[in-house]
Design an enzyme around this catalytic site. Structure first.
Site, PDB file in Angstrom:
ATOM      1  N   ASP A  11       0.867  -1.179   0.000  1.00 53.59           N
ATOM      2  CA  ASP A  11       0.000   0.000   0.000  1.00 53.59           C
ATOM      3  C   ASP A  11       0.903   1.228   0.000  1.00 53.59           C
ATOM      4  OD1 ASP A  11      -2.070   1.804   0.406  1.00 53.59           O
ATOM      5  OD2 ASP A  11      -3.114   0.458   1.783  1.00 53.59           O
TER       6      ASP A  11
ATOM      7  N   ASP B  93      -2.436   4.916  -2.504  1.00 48.18           N
ATOM      8  CA  ASP B  93      -3.324   5.667  -1.620  1.00 48.18           C
ATOM      9  C   ASP B  93      -3.577   7.081  -2.142  1.00 48.18           C
ATOM     10  OD1 ASP B  93      -4.429   5.703   1.290  1.00 48.18           O
ATOM     11  OD2 ASP B  93      -3.260   7.542   1.181  1.00 48.18           O
TER      12      ASP B  93
ATOM     13  N   GLU C  58      -6.440   4.417  -5.498  1.00 49.59           N
ATOM     14  CA  GLU C  58      -7.607   4.850  -4.708  1.00 49.59           C
ATOM     15  C   GLU C  58      -8.019   6.245  -5.151  1.00 49.59           C
ATOM     16  OE1 GLU C  58      -8.963   5.667  -0.115  1.00 49.59           O
ATOM     17  OE2 GLU C  58      -7.113   6.487  -0.917  1.00 49.59           O
TER      18      GLU C  58
ATOM     19  N   HIS D  51     -10.703  -0.928   5.036  1.00 46.78           N
ATOM     20  CA  HIS D  51     -10.398  -0.458   6.393  1.00 46.78           C
ATOM     21  C   HIS D  51     -10.988   0.915   6.691  1.00 46.78           C
ATOM     22  CE1 HIS D  51      -7.626   1.388   3.666  1.00 46.78           C
ATOM     23  NE2 HIS D  51      -7.259   2.233   4.608  1.00 46.78           N
ATOM     24  N   ASP D  52     -11.570   1.575   5.696  1.00 49.56           N
ATOM     25  CA  ASP D  52     -12.161   2.905   5.901  1.00 49.56           C
ATOM     26  C   ASP D  52     -13.683   2.855   5.959  1.00 49.56           C
ATOM     27  OD1 ASP D  52      -9.665   4.167   5.767  1.00 49.56           O
ATOM     28  OD2 ASP D  52      -9.780   4.409   3.589  1.00 49.56           O
TER      29      ASP D  52
HETATM   30  C1  NOJ Z   1      -6.939   6.658   2.297  1.00 48.22           C
HETATM   31  C2  NOJ Z   1      -6.690   5.524   3.245  1.00 48.22           C
HETATM   32  O1  NOJ Z   1      -7.435   4.416   2.844  1.00 48.22           O
HETATM   33  C3  NOJ Z   1      -7.058   6.015   4.619  1.00 48.22           C
HETATM   34  O2  NOJ Z   1      -7.068   4.987   5.574  1.00 48.22           O
HETATM   35  C4  NOJ Z   1      -6.085   7.099   4.994  1.00 48.22           C
HETATM   36  O3  NOJ Z   1      -6.483   7.662   6.226  1.00 48.22           O
HETATM   37  C5  NOJ Z   1      -6.036   8.210   3.956  1.00 48.22           C
HETATM   38  N1  NOJ Z   1      -6.030   7.733   2.601  1.00 48.22           N
HETATM   39  C6  NOJ Z   1      -4.791   9.036   4.134  1.00 48.22           C
HETATM   40  O4  NOJ Z   1      -3.661   8.289   3.778  1.00 48.22           O
END
Ligand code: NOJ
Length: 600
Positions: free
Chosen positions: A128, A235, A293, A369-370
């Site tokens: 990641d 990311d 992402e 995870h978000d």
């Molecule tokens: C996206 C990630 O999935 C998240 O967990 C993170 O807090 C933010 N980007 C900042 O890196």
């Protein structure tokens, strides 16, 4: 041996070779069959996956010990959330050393062992990569903030105040808010300037306009690929190109809790140029897989990033379906709640299917995870329906076109969690939201804020994986760093592995079908939406080249529904279902079934 940070900084400069490359790699088309289209990915968020050394925190040897479990599930790629050196302000998404492993997670030798074990089991690993920002403890930022003429000053965005307020306090350079609340600028007294951070103030944004930054990132990328990893999840990669002059964002409402990236920095002017460059400088030299992402990215933009002829990335994660249970009127991004309308969810997912078809590849996900746990969000986590609806949701997703991603615990139907006190939460996004709305502004009561955190908070996904029913759920031998979901005595992997009709067994079947017998249908078949106005049932077809068709039907409600489908009259063979028998035109609560219609 790895160079010390100072040497590395120097080497980033001395090896600066961008734009000197005279022989760009030949264009390769991604149309046709590719291993990453046929893959099934499993995301590991290491802190909560498996503790091996009894400190209550998941770690790399813990992951290695669970590779047989993943092999049994049948996945063939792992997306490993960040394991790099990090002070953990944002759980590893704040990297202080791209070439090291976070101390709590183990050592580089542990990582090498994990990689070898995974490869020996036919499983690839995606790292990641967080390259929109670093930690403020990264050596680049430490140097950068030390003085205006430091060679690293321009690695980040530093700007003067836009003026002073009535008390003489400096005002930030523009009105941008950060994703985690508050403004996107932090004042730094050392040099009387502000630095930009789209996430927490410990995550300063890198200045990609600076070719030295880009070269350092590409070099790091190659370093990991040379080590043998199989690709990257990138990311927040669509926000790396900031608009020239960093203008105010007209959509920012200072009266609201900031909770999303300002619109003006999504998919900025130079982002495609840099994705091309990154592909040319790093990815194209390896047989690797890449997924970016991308918040606020529609299908047309996705085709530019992940088009078969685009030479940028293989696929992206879009967020559109993650917004269906938020109220746009509230102006609070994800921190609002409304009952989702299946027709809207279908419209979004169907349009991604049809718009990308033949042009670009997509990714498929319900969880990460978000995000909150999907069975609690779009299914039904009451005991009676948890397993049925978890399987129903899995069916809908895994029969679509794109590469499916399973998030740890999804395969056993893990649910959202509710802790009583904000003190029990560890996610800075939820903590900031609570303090902003309850403690500071007083616009929400404790109960109102907790309701939103229960529904949307990131810690829903971050409680430890429930391996068995013993104390601490087999995750650790001591109390874990974050509370367990108290349903672990009944919802756990050991139980699921033992039962033929478990959610785990169902995921195994789905993966087996996709990677085997139904590959042509599930991976490469044409997607055909059905009954888009039906508010209760999701139905679609997949047409394979050999003339065979699949009919996918899923009841999203706890009520019986009566439906007839044309294909169902053509001698269908039931290939998978979450009920043990077939009631034909009657769809029972959360029933999902897939028929194959043989060509005549
Ligand atoms: C996206 C990630 O999935 C998240 O967990 C993170 O807090 C933010 N980007 C900042 O890196």
């Amino acid at each position: 041996m790895r160079p010390c940070p100072g040497d590395f900084l120097f080497s980033a400069f001395s090896s600066y070779s961008l734009l000197r490359k005279e022989d760009p790699v030949a264009h390769t088309s991604n149309a046709g069959k590719q291993w990453w289209k046929e893959a099934v990915v499993y995301q590991i968020w290491p802190r909560s996956f498996q503790d091996s050394n009894g400190d209550g925190i998941g770690d790399i040897p813990g992951i290695t010990s669970r590779i047989p479990y993943l092999a049994e599930l049948g996945i063939n790629v792992i997306w490993l959330s960040p394991v790099f050196g990090s002070p953990n302000d944002d759980m590893g998404y704040d990297i202080s050393d791209y070439h090291a492993i976070m101390t709590e997670f183990g050592t580089m030798n542990d990582f090498d062992r994990l990689l070898t074990t995974a490869h020996d089991n036919g499983i690839k690993i995606l790292m990641d990569m967080v390259a929109n920002h670093t930690s403020d403890e990264h050596e680049w930022f430490v140097q950068s903030r030390s003085s205006k003429d430091n060679p690293y000053r321009d690695f980040y965005y530093w700007r003067d105040s836009s003026g002073t307020d009535e008390n003489g306090n400096p005002l930030p350079p523009n009105n941008w808010g950060s994703e985690f609340g508050g403004r996107a600028w932090e004042y730094d007294e050392t040099t009387d300037q502000w630095y930009l951070h789209m996430f927490s103030k410990k995550q300063p944004d890198l200045n990609w306009e600076n070719p030295k930054v880009r070269e350092a990132i590409y070099e790091m990328t190659r370093w990991w690929l040379d080590k043998g990893i199989d690709g990257f999840r990138l990311d927040a990669i669509n926000i790396i190109s900031k608009p020239e002059g960093l203008p105010d964002d007209p959509s920012v409402d200072p009266a609201k809790h900031s909770s999303s990236i300002p619109f003006v920095i999504e998919n900025g002017t130079r982002v495609h140029e840099w994705m091309h460059e990154m592909n040319r400088e790093a990815f194209s030299h390896y047989d690797c897989m890449t997924v970016g992402e991308m918040s606020a990215t529609p299908p047309a933009e996705a085709i530019q990033y992940a088009g078969f002829e685009s030479d940028e990335l293989h696929m992206i994660f879009h967020f559109e379906h993650m917004g269906v249970d938020s109220d746009p009127e509230a102006g609070m991004g994800k921190w609002s709640l409304q009952k989702f309308d299946l027709r809207e969810l279908k419209e979004i997912l169907n349009s991604w299917q049809t718009e990308l078809a033949g042009k670009a590849w997509g990714s498929l996900y319900w969880n990460n995870h978000d995000q909150p746990r999907v069975v609690s969000r779009f299914g039904n986590d009451a005991e009676e329906y948890r397993e049925l609806s978890a399987k129903m949701l899995a069916t809908v997703l895994h029969f679509m076109q794109g590469t499916p991603y399973i998030y740890q615990g999804e395969e056993i139907g893990m649910t959202n969690v509710q802790f009583d006190s904000i003190e029990d939460y560890k996610d800075l996004d939820s903590i900031n939201f609570y303090h902003d709305m309850v403690t500071e502004q007083g616009t929400l009561t404790h109960e109102q804020a907790m309701e939103l955190i229960y529904a949307k908070g990131r810690d829903n996904a971050r409680t430890p994986v429930q391996w068995d029913s013993t104390e601490y759920a087999g995750f650790s031998t001591i109390e874990p760093w974050i509370g367990l979901n108290d349903n672990y005595p009944t919802v756990n992997a050991a139980d699921a592995q033992d039962r033929e009709n478990s959610v785990f067994a169902y995921y195994q079947q789905l993966i087996k079908l996709r990677r085997g017998e139904l590959k042509e249908h599930m991976v490469y078949g044409t997607f055909v939406p059905l009954d888009t106005e039906d508010a209760d049932v999701y139905a679609y077809e997949r047409h394979a080249d050999n003339g065979e068709k699949l009919l996918i039907i899923a009841n999203f409600t706890d009520q019986e529904q009566e439906r007839t489908y044309e294909l169902a009259a053509h001698n269908p063979q039931l290939v998978i279902s979450n009920y043990s028998d077939d009631a034909h035109q009657t769809l029972r609560p959360y029933e999902a079934k897939v028929y194959k219609v043989l060509s005549n």
